[in-house]
Scaffold this motif. Structure first.
Motif, PDB file in Angstrom:
ATOM      1  N   ASP A 165       0.834  -1.209   0.000  1.00 54.67           N
ATOM      2  CA  ASP A 165       0.000   0.000   0.000  1.00 54.67           C
ATOM      3  C   ASP A 165       0.867   1.256   0.000  1.00 54.67           C
ATOM      4  N   MET A 224       0.979   4.304  -2.748  1.00 57.34           N
ATOM      5  CA  MET A 224       0.858   5.723  -2.402  1.00 57.34           C
ATOM      6  C   MET A 224       2.033   6.511  -2.968  1.00 57.34           C
ATOM      7  N   ARG A 271      -4.311   6.662  -4.623  1.00 53.20           N
ATOM      8  CA  ARG A 271      -5.201   7.498  -3.810  1.00 53.20           C
ATOM      9  C   ARG A 271      -4.850   7.363  -2.338  1.00 53.20           C
ATOM     10  N   ALA A 272      -4.955   8.467  -1.622  1.00 56.05           N
ATOM     11  CA  ALA A 272      -4.623   8.463  -0.195  1.00 56.05           C
ATOM     12  C   ALA A 272      -5.522   9.449   0.532  1.00 56.05           C
ATOM     13  N   ALA A 318      -4.629   7.160   6.403  1.00 59.86           N
ATOM     14  CA  ALA A 318      -3.386   6.411   6.231  1.00 59.86           C
ATOM     15  C   ALA A 318      -2.321   6.830   7.237  1.00 59.86           C
ATOM     16  N   ILE A 326       1.852  12.610   3.438  1.00 63.42           N
ATOM     17  CA  ILE A 326       0.397  12.656   3.578  1.00 63.42           C
ATOM     18  C   ILE A 326       0.090  13.215   4.960  1.00 63.42           C
ATOM     19  N   ASN A 336      -1.431  16.733   0.660  1.00 62.39           N
ATOM     20  CA  ASN A 336      -0.374  15.852   0.164  1.00 62.39           C
ATOM     21  C   ASN A 336       0.749  16.685  -0.432  1.00 62.39           C
TER      22      ASN A 336
END
Length: 234
Positions: free
Chosen positions: A40, A44, A49-50, A54, A100, A106
């Motif tokens: 994952d 990222m 997508r984040a 997270a 993030i 971001n």
């Protein structure tokens, strides 16, 4: 090839630093150990997508960094993407990072410079293939088929030369179009100036004519007063 991966405050990972060598690397562990979280994190890093969920509990931001060695087969395309945004530094190495933040912001960086998420995603298509359920494969991306054929036929250098020639041709065509547009504008300007000259010649202007016209206008403006004074003088 991925050489190093750094993951900090992502999901349940507090701080992870992986240094990968050549060959085949396997991660093993029981369910819940965090194997999928590493994948994952890679997704990222490569533009997936984040959201703020997270970020590890108690942390303000998650940070994912990766160092990639650029294989000869993908260098031309990766260099093209980087040069378009003036982000090319080391021809053989690429450094990506993504932060993030809990508030939702971001920050993406390529070779230490701020970049867009779309740029990370474009580079990611050349750097990593994720093979798994519901994940895309490069074999299924139609846009990749021509690249695979070129690599199979060892045509990368020939294609790079063709691309350079095509860019030169496009630049020349743009310059030619600009010159033609300029020529048209000059022709229109010349027509306008000829019309102005004709108008000036038709007016048959004389030296100091403006002063005479001003005096005439003043006389006409005061004609009634002058006539009355003339009658009184008689």
């Amino acid at each position: 090839m991925l050489q190093e991966l750094r993951v900090r405050d992502f999901a349940i990972i507090e701080d992870l630093h992986l240094v990968l060598g050549g060959g085949f690397t396997v991660f093993t562990g029981e369910t819940g150990a965090g194997k999928s979280i590493i994948i994952d994190a890679m997704e990222m890093l490569l533009g997936g997508r984040a959201d703020s969920t997270a970020v590890r509990a108690g942390a303000d931001a998650a940070l994912i960094e990766g160092i990639f060695a650029l294989d000869e087969a993908i260098r031309p395309e990766v260099h093209r993407l980087l040069q378009a945004e003036d982000l090319l530094e080391d021809p053989a190495t690429l450094i990506l990072s993504r932060e993030i933040r809990r508030e939702g912001r971001n920050i993406c960086r390529i070779n230490g410079r701020v970049a867009t998420l779309g740029m990370l995603s474009s580079l990611g298509e050349w750097l990593v293939d994720v093979h798994g359920q519901s994940e895309h494969l490069s074999l299924r991306r139609v846009s990749e088929h021509i690249n695979m054929l070129d690599r199979f036929a060892h045509l990368e250098e020939a294609r790079a030369r063709f691309q350079a020639l095509f860019r030169d041709l496009r630049h020349i065509r743009e310059e030619l179009a600009a010159l033609r547009q300029q020529e048209q504008e000059l022709a229109q300007r010349a027509d306008y100036l000829r019309y102005q000259i004709q108008e000036i010649e038709a007016a048959r202007l004389q030296p100091d004519e403006e002063q005479g016209l001003l005096e005439e206008r003043n006389r006409l403006a005061n004609a009634e007063r002058l006539a009355r004074l003339a009658v009184q003088a008689l």
